[in-house]
Structures are given as structure tokens and as C-alpha cells.
Design a protein around this motif. Structure first.
Motif, mmCIF file in Angstrom:
data_model
loop_
_atom_site.group_PDB
_atom_site.id
_atom_site.type_symbol
_atom_site.label_atom_id
_atom_site.label_comp_id
_atom_site.label_asym_id
_atom_site.label_seq_id
_atom_site.Cartn_x
_atom_site.Cartn_y
_atom_site.Cartn_z
ATOM 1 N N UNK A 167 1.612 -8.357 10.350
ATOM 2 C CA UNK A 167 1.523 -7.433 9.212
ATOM 3 C C UNK A 167 2.690 -6.458 9.170
ATOM 4 N N UNK A 168 3.044 -5.871 10.329
ATOM 5 C CA UNK A 168 4.101 -4.867 10.338
ATOM 6 C C UNK A 168 5.447 -5.473 9.945
ATOM 7 N N UNK A 169 5.768 -6.640 10.497
ATOM 8 C CA UNK A 169 7.051 -7.288 10.192
ATOM 9 C C UNK A 169 7.104 -7.721 8.733
ATOM 10 N N UNK A 170 5.983 -8.231 8.227
ATOM 11 C CA UNK A 170 5.952 -8.677 6.832
ATOM 12 C C UNK A 170 6.050 -7.483 5.888
ATOM 13 N N UNK A 171 5.338 -6.407 6.206
ATOM 14 C CA UNK A 171 5.416 -5.206 5.382
ATOM 15 C C UNK A 171 6.844 -4.687 5.321
ATOM 16 N N UNK A 172 7.532 -4.655 6.451
ATOM 17 C CA UNK A 172 8.909 -4.165 6.475
ATOM 18 C C UNK A 172 9.824 -5.054 5.648
#
Length: 302
Positions: free
Chosen positions: A143-148
Motif C-alpha cells: 500500500x505505501x509503495x503504491x500510494x507513493x
């Protein structure tokens, strides 16, 4: 190049011109090389251009090759839907108002069995069944990598049980559930976009907050390495969304119909029909469909 070729411009997944996903259909393209087809697709500069060739099996309607401005695809939804509607209208148009017409298209993914008809409004509709169920692939970004990668906050990614995943019905897509339409509209590709999704053809973002209350999700698709930034309507991604819906929504056995709206952020509203049949908890049939309208035609000079 060969003698001049006729082409047709269509808008797919819409019932009105200048909406949906624009498509160029090039007829009688057997004498073209792959490099020539790629050059023509780059000249049209649409999400995809589809080339009609003689089928390898004469009982089929046509063989198709599909190109984005930058690459050839083994399968894509809106060129296949558009090609099926175009062939049905030009070859047996008088039958469309009375009966559905079967169209069989050969492509790299396999044989696409389509049905075309014309509704009471006079707009053509075509639907195709996938030759195989969508595949589930490993390696989805967190989630964090995709959000960024999408210029969003981690809290914008996911809702209910939905989490990032990778599915493929031909090209592979990263599926990014987004918590709200506001976040969906705010999404932008960041510099690390391509590194985050690897070899996937793009990211299919979707939210439950829709414009039309009859739609299941509102979606956007950011492409990766295809020569376009965003796609107004992505049939192959909509088809593989059946596997996403199966995993996270757990529908009962039986036939289900979902409407996917896309393209609103681009000013080209589109509606894709997704039909899925579930038997014993697995997908036994997946089909996508949409309306097709004619915009124009012309000839390519040699």
C-alpha cells in the motif's frame, strides 16, 4: 507501403460520439509488416489501433493485431469490441436489429467469441467472452509503495477487504483500490511509478464511489510503457477485474453483471459491462461488452 487502406474511427464503450475510448480500425491489413502497423498506430496516437487481417481459419470472421502508439498487445478489450461491432455492421448490418450476430476473432490470446447487436436506439453493442479465466500474479506493490507511486497517502489505498493485487487477462495490471472518488481524481503518476509496478501494463485504480448509482466502481487506468499516459476505458483490465471482485466480494454462485465507469477524469465518460459466472466459488465464464458509435472514416495513403 501497400495501396491505400481504408480506416474507420469509432468510439467504444459509449452511446455518443466524442466520449468513450476512441479507436482506429484499419481494414485489409494483410500486406502490412508489424513495423508498418506500429508506425500507423503511432500516427493515429490513440490508446489502440486494430488491424483486420484474413483469418487463419476461414470459418472465423477475421484475425486482428492490436497496437498502442508504442507496442503490440496480445489482447485488448476496446479494440476487440470495436472490431466485432464494425465487422457485424459492415457485413450483416441489416440483421443486427433483428438478431444477434456471432463474430469470431483470432488474436494472440486465442479465439475471441463475440456477439453483436443493435439496440432500439440504433447504437451497436458487442460483447466478447474471454477464452480463459483471468490469471492471478504475484508481486503486487504494498500500500505505501503504491500510494507513493500514485501521489496519494497510504490511507487512500484500500477499502473494506480490497487490497492491491495483480491480475491479467492478456496484459497484466496492478489493481489499486482507492478509498474515495476525491482520492481517485487526485491521483497522479509520480516519478517512481514505473519502478513500483515493474512489468505491469498499468495500474487500474477503482473506487466504490461512482457517478452513476448503477455502476459498481469508478475507475482510472494509468498506463506503463504503452505510449499513452491514461486510458479512457480499459476492457482487458475490466475483464480481469472479475478475479478481483471474486476474491474480495465473494459473490454467490451464479451469473453476475457489473458496470464499470471510467474516463470521467479525462472528459470521456465510458461504461463497460462485465459479466461473470461463478461456479463452486470459481470463475467459469467472463465476458465484457459495450456500445460502439461511428465517428468517421478515411484512407491511408501509400
Amino acid at each position: 507501403m501497400t495501396p491505400s487502406l481504408s480506416y474507420h474511427l469509432l468510439d467504444v464503450f459509449t452511446d455518443r460520439r466524442f466520449a468513450g475510448n476512441p479507436l482506429a480500425v484499419v481494414e485489409d491489413a494483410d500486406a502490412l509488416t508489424g513495423a508498418q502497423m506500429q508506425a500507423i498506430a503511432r500516427e493515429f496516437n490513440l490508446s489502440e489501433t486494430v488491424f483486420l487481417l484474413e483469418p487463419r481459419d476461414p470459418v472465423h470472421s477475421a484475425r486482428i493485431r492490436i497496437f498502442t502508439p508504442a507496442a503490440e498487445l496480445p489482447f485488448a478489450g476496446h479494440p476487440s469490441i470495436g472490431a466485432a461491432a464494425h465487422l457485424a455492421e459492415t457485413r450483416v448490418g441489416d440483421l443486427l436489429s433483428r438478431h444477434g450476430v456471432a463474430v469470431a476473432l483470432e488474436c494472440e490470446l486465442g479465439l475471441l467469441r463475440c456477439e453483436a447487436l443493435r439496440g432500439r436506439s440504433g447504437v451497436a453493442y458487442a460483447e466478447l467472452a474471454l477464452p480463459a479465466a483471468p490469471a492471478t500474479l504475484a508481486g503486487a506493490p504494498g500500500r505505501a509503495a503504491l500510494a507513493e507511486a500514485l501521489s496519494l497517502a497510504p490511507g487512500d489505498i484500500g477499502f473494506d477487504a480490497h487490497a492491491p493485487t495483480i491480475r491479467a487477462a492478456g496484459p497484466a495490471f496492478v489493481y489499486a483500490p482507492v478509498a474515495s472518488r476525491e482520492a481517485l481524481d487526485r491521483a497522479r503518476r509520480a516519478p517512481q511509478f514505473s519502478d513500483a509496478i515493474g512489468s505491469a501494463a498499468g495500474v487500474f485504480l477503482y473506487t466504490r464511489e461512482t457517478v452513476d448509482p448503477l455502476s459498481a466502481v469508478n475507475a482510472r487506468m494509468f498506463a506503463n510503457g504503452l505510449g499513452v499516459d491514461e486510458d479512457p476505458a480499459t476492457g482487458s483490465a475490466a475483464a480481469a477485474f472479475a478475479a478481483v471482485a471474486l476474491e474480495f466480494e465473494r459473490p454467490e454462485d451464479g451469473e453476475h453483471e457489473l458496470f464499470i465507469e471510467q474516463g470521467y477524469a479525462m472528459g470521456r465518460p465510458s461504461r463497460i459491462t462485465l459479466r461473470m459466472t461463478v461456479e463452486r466459488g470459481t470463475l467459469s465464464r467472463v465476458a465484457i461488452g459495450g456500445q460502439v458509435v461511428r465517428v468517421g472514416e478515411g484512407r491511408l495513403r501509400p
